[in-house]
Design an enzyme around this catalytic site. Sequence first.
Site, PDB file in Angstrom:
ATOM      1  N   SER A   1       0.828  -1.215   0.000  1.00 33.96           N
ATOM      2  CA  SER A   1       0.000   0.000   0.000  1.00 33.96           C
ATOM      3  C   SER A   1       0.853   1.253   0.000  1.00 33.96           C
ATOM      4  O   SER A   1       1.686   1.442   0.890  1.00 33.96           O
ATOM      5  CB  SER A   1      -0.881   0.047   1.251  1.00 33.96           C
ATOM      6  OG  SER A   1      -1.887  -0.898   1.181  1.00 33.96           O
TER       7      SER A   1
ATOM      8  N   HIS B   1      -3.269   0.966  -4.705  1.00 35.40           N
ATOM      9  CA  HIS B   1      -2.679  -0.170  -5.428  1.00 35.40           C
ATOM     10  C   HIS B   1      -2.996   0.015  -6.911  1.00 35.40           C
ATOM     11  O   HIS B   1      -4.156  -0.101  -7.318  1.00 35.40           O
ATOM     12  CB  HIS B   1      -3.271  -1.498  -4.940  1.00 35.40           C
ATOM     13  CG  HIS B   1      -2.774  -1.918  -3.591  1.00 35.40           C
ATOM     14  ND1 HIS B   1      -1.901  -2.961  -3.420  1.00 35.40           N
ATOM     15  CD2 HIS B   1      -3.004  -1.414  -2.364  1.00 35.40           C
ATOM     16  CE1 HIS B   1      -1.635  -3.098  -2.132  1.00 35.40           C
ATOM     17  NE2 HIS B   1      -2.304  -2.166  -1.462  1.00 35.40           N
TER      18      HIS B   1
ATOM     19  N   HIS C   1      -5.665  -9.093  -2.094  1.00 34.49           N
ATOM     20  CA  HIS C   1      -5.884  -9.413  -0.676  1.00 34.49           C
ATOM     21  C   HIS C   1      -7.142 -10.262  -0.542  1.00 34.49           C
ATOM     22  O   HIS C   1      -8.090 -10.091  -1.320  1.00 34.49           O
ATOM     23  CB  HIS C   1      -6.108  -8.140   0.140  1.00 34.49           C
ATOM     24  CG  HIS C   1      -5.073  -7.079  -0.047  1.00 34.49           C
ATOM     25  ND1 HIS C   1      -5.078  -6.226  -1.123  1.00 34.49           N
ATOM     26  CD2 HIS C   1      -4.004  -6.727   0.716  1.00 34.49           C
ATOM     27  CE1 HIS C   1      -4.038  -5.393  -1.030  1.00 34.49           C
ATOM     28  NE2 HIS C   1      -3.377  -5.671   0.068  1.00 34.49           N
TER      29      HIS C   1
ATOM     30  N   TYR D   1      -9.335  -9.870   1.669  1.00 30.70           N
ATOM     31  CA  TYR D   1     -10.493  -9.046   2.042  1.00 30.70           C
ATOM     32  C   TYR D   1     -11.188  -8.445   0.822  1.00 30.70           C
ATOM     33  O   TYR D   1     -12.320  -7.963   0.910  1.00 30.70           O
ATOM     34  CB  TYR D   1     -10.104  -7.947   3.041  1.00 30.70           C
ATOM     35  CG  TYR D   1      -9.128  -6.900   2.552  1.00 30.70           C
ATOM     36  CD1 TYR D   1      -9.509  -5.931   1.625  1.00 30.70           C
ATOM     37  CD2 TYR D   1      -7.824  -6.873   3.022  1.00 30.70           C
ATOM     38  CE1 TYR D   1      -8.612  -4.965   1.181  1.00 30.70           C
ATOM     39  CE2 TYR D   1      -6.930  -5.909   2.599  1.00 30.70           C
ATOM     40  CZ  TYR D   1      -7.321  -4.960   1.675  1.00 30.70           C
ATOM     41  OH  TYR D   1      -6.434  -4.025   1.236  1.00 30.70           O
ATOM     42  N   GLU D   2     -10.550  -8.495  -0.347  1.00 31.29           N
ATOM     43  CA  GLU D   2     -11.220  -8.022  -1.577  1.00 31.29           C
ATOM     44  C   GLU D   2     -12.225  -9.059  -2.081  1.00 31.29           C
ATOM     45  O   GLU D   2     -12.966  -8.798  -3.025  1.00 31.29           O
ATOM     46  CB  GLU D   2     -10.186  -7.758  -2.671  1.00 31.29           C
ATOM     47  CG  GLU D   2      -9.277  -6.571  -2.376  1.00 31.29           C
ATOM     48  CD  GLU D   2      -8.167  -6.450  -3.407  1.00 31.29           C
ATOM     49  OE1 GLU D   2      -8.406  -5.855  -4.462  1.00 31.29           O
ATOM     50  OE2 GLU D   2      -7.055  -6.966  -3.140  1.00 31.29           O
TER      51      GLU D   2
ATOM     52  N   MET E   1      -2.331  -6.975   6.477  1.00 35.65           N
ATOM     53  CA  MET E   1      -3.382  -7.797   5.847  1.00 35.65           C
ATOM     54  C   MET E   1      -2.906  -8.486   4.571  1.00 35.65           C
ATOM     55  O   MET E   1      -3.708  -8.789   3.694  1.00 35.65           O
ATOM     56  CB  MET E   1      -4.597  -6.910   5.533  1.00 35.65           C
ATOM     57  CG  MET E   1      -5.149  -6.185   6.744  1.00 35.65           C
ATOM     58  SD  MET E   1      -6.444  -5.032   6.300  1.00 35.65           S
ATOM     59  CE  MET E   1      -6.632  -4.103   7.826  1.00 35.65           C
ATOM     60  N   SER E   2      -1.625  -8.703   4.468  1.00 37.38           N
ATOM     61  CA  SER E   2      -1.121  -9.254   3.192  1.00 37.38           C
ATOM     62  C   SER E   2       0.112 -10.121   3.432  1.00 37.38           C
ATOM     63  O   SER E   2       0.362 -10.598   4.535  1.00 37.38           O
ATOM     64  CB  SER E   2      -0.754  -8.090   2.262  1.00 37.38           C
ATOM     65  OG  SER E   2       0.366  -7.400   2.782  1.00 37.38           O
TER      66      SER E   2
ATOM     67  N   ASN F   1       1.660   3.069  11.089  1.00 38.91           N
ATOM     68  CA  ASN F   1       0.878   3.565  12.224  1.00 38.91           C
ATOM     69  C   ASN F   1       1.239   2.756  13.464  1.00 38.91           C
ATOM     70  O   ASN F   1       1.687   1.617  13.356  1.00 38.91           O
ATOM     71  CB  ASN F   1      -0.631   3.430  11.946  1.00 38.91           C
ATOM     72  CG  ASN F   1      -1.034   2.017  11.584  1.00 38.91           C
ATOM     73  OD1 ASN F   1      -0.665   1.504  10.522  1.00 38.91           O
ATOM     74  ND2 ASN F   1      -1.768   1.378  12.452  1.00 38.91           N
TER      75      ASN F   1
HETATM   76  N1  HPA Z   1      -3.385  -3.292  11.069  1.00 37.03           N
HETATM   77  C1  HPA Z   1      -3.548  -4.095  10.000  1.00 37.03           C
HETATM   78  N2  HPA Z   1      -3.068  -3.812   8.807  1.00 37.03           N
HETATM   79  C2  HPA Z   1      -2.395  -2.663   8.639  1.00 37.03           C
HETATM   80  C3  HPA Z   1      -2.189  -1.780   9.710  1.00 37.03           C
HETATM   81  C4  HPA Z   1      -2.714  -2.104  10.983  1.00 37.03           C
HETATM   82  O1  HPA Z   1      -2.586  -1.372  11.970  1.00 37.03           O
HETATM   83  N3  HPA Z   1      -1.465  -0.733   9.223  1.00 37.03           N
HETATM   84  C5  HPA Z   1      -1.241  -0.984   7.912  1.00 37.03           C
HETATM   85  N4  HPA Z   1      -1.807  -2.153   7.556  1.00 37.03           N
END
Ligand code: HPA
Length: 308
Positions: A52, A83, A105, A107-108, A238-239, A262
């Site tokens: 991402s 993406h 992913h 989740y898509e 998530m990947s 983050n």
């Molecule tokens: N959690 C899950 N996936 C993520 C995060 C997160 O805090 N930050 C970037 N991808």
Amino acid sequence: MSPPATKTQKQEFRLKKEETRTGYTYEEYKQTADWLLSKTKHRPTLAIICGSGLGALGELLKDQVAFNYSDIPNFPHSTVPGHAGRLIFGNLNGKPYVCMQGRFHSYEGYPLWKVTFPIRVFHLIGVKTLIVTNAAGGLNKDYKVGDIMIIIDHINMPGFASQNPLIGPNEDRFGPRFPPMSDAYDKELRKLILAAGEELNLSEKMREGVYCSIGGPNFETIAESRLLRSLGADAVGMSTVPEVIVARHCGLRVLGMSLITNEVVMDYNCKTTANHEEVLQAGKDSAKLLEKLVTLLLQHYEKSNNLF
Ligand code: HPA
């Protein structure tokens, strides 16, 4: 069942067939690999998957031959903002590479055999080494936004619930039924990237840690984050893990890198929440850094080519 007659019936029949599939055939991987080889003269042995907001890595390549995913036979399409959905072949310092700008992913809505389709295609076009990058949340309290974590190991959370890209009949032409994963992240490549980081005075930002994959698309609850941390995870995303499993299954050497975008919320008194815009912004802010790091890594990689 009688054969489909009208156009609508034919479409419905095709959709039903697609819904009940559990994987690609070897011939489909081969068809895509042969199609790509017929469209470019580049013959890369190293592939990069951009996470991402990290697609700028692909722009480094010269003499580009780029394909939209939607134009490549059998390729899934990327649906996530940040993406691009392009496969780029090109040269850097005279050496050929292939780069995925955008990944797939679960989740898509894709099954994991679709998420990981490009990996086996890479293998069939002659790729031997895979670099995977991702955006991840920092679970380790010492990690700061902008840090780069070299992945030393992973925890496959969806795997605990039987979500694994290798589920189904094993295709022996790719690899064994029961592949090991204890050596998934290549030690030599990790050494090279740490050395590159040192050379660029990035040691303060470089970390080595455990990546935990979750299914998404929602970010974790506080209780979940605390659980993942207590299990030994340093970052969460998530990947990546499905791609790494399939890459190791077919014998690719793997280097994984997480950009910490983050700090994961672990405290009920915390007023902030994670969001995708923050992830993309952190990716943009650190893209140049990651570009420099990967460029230097590739130089070292070429010099120590006997390693690969
Ligand atoms: N959690 C899950 N996936 C993520 C995060 C997160 O805090 N930050 C970037 N991808």
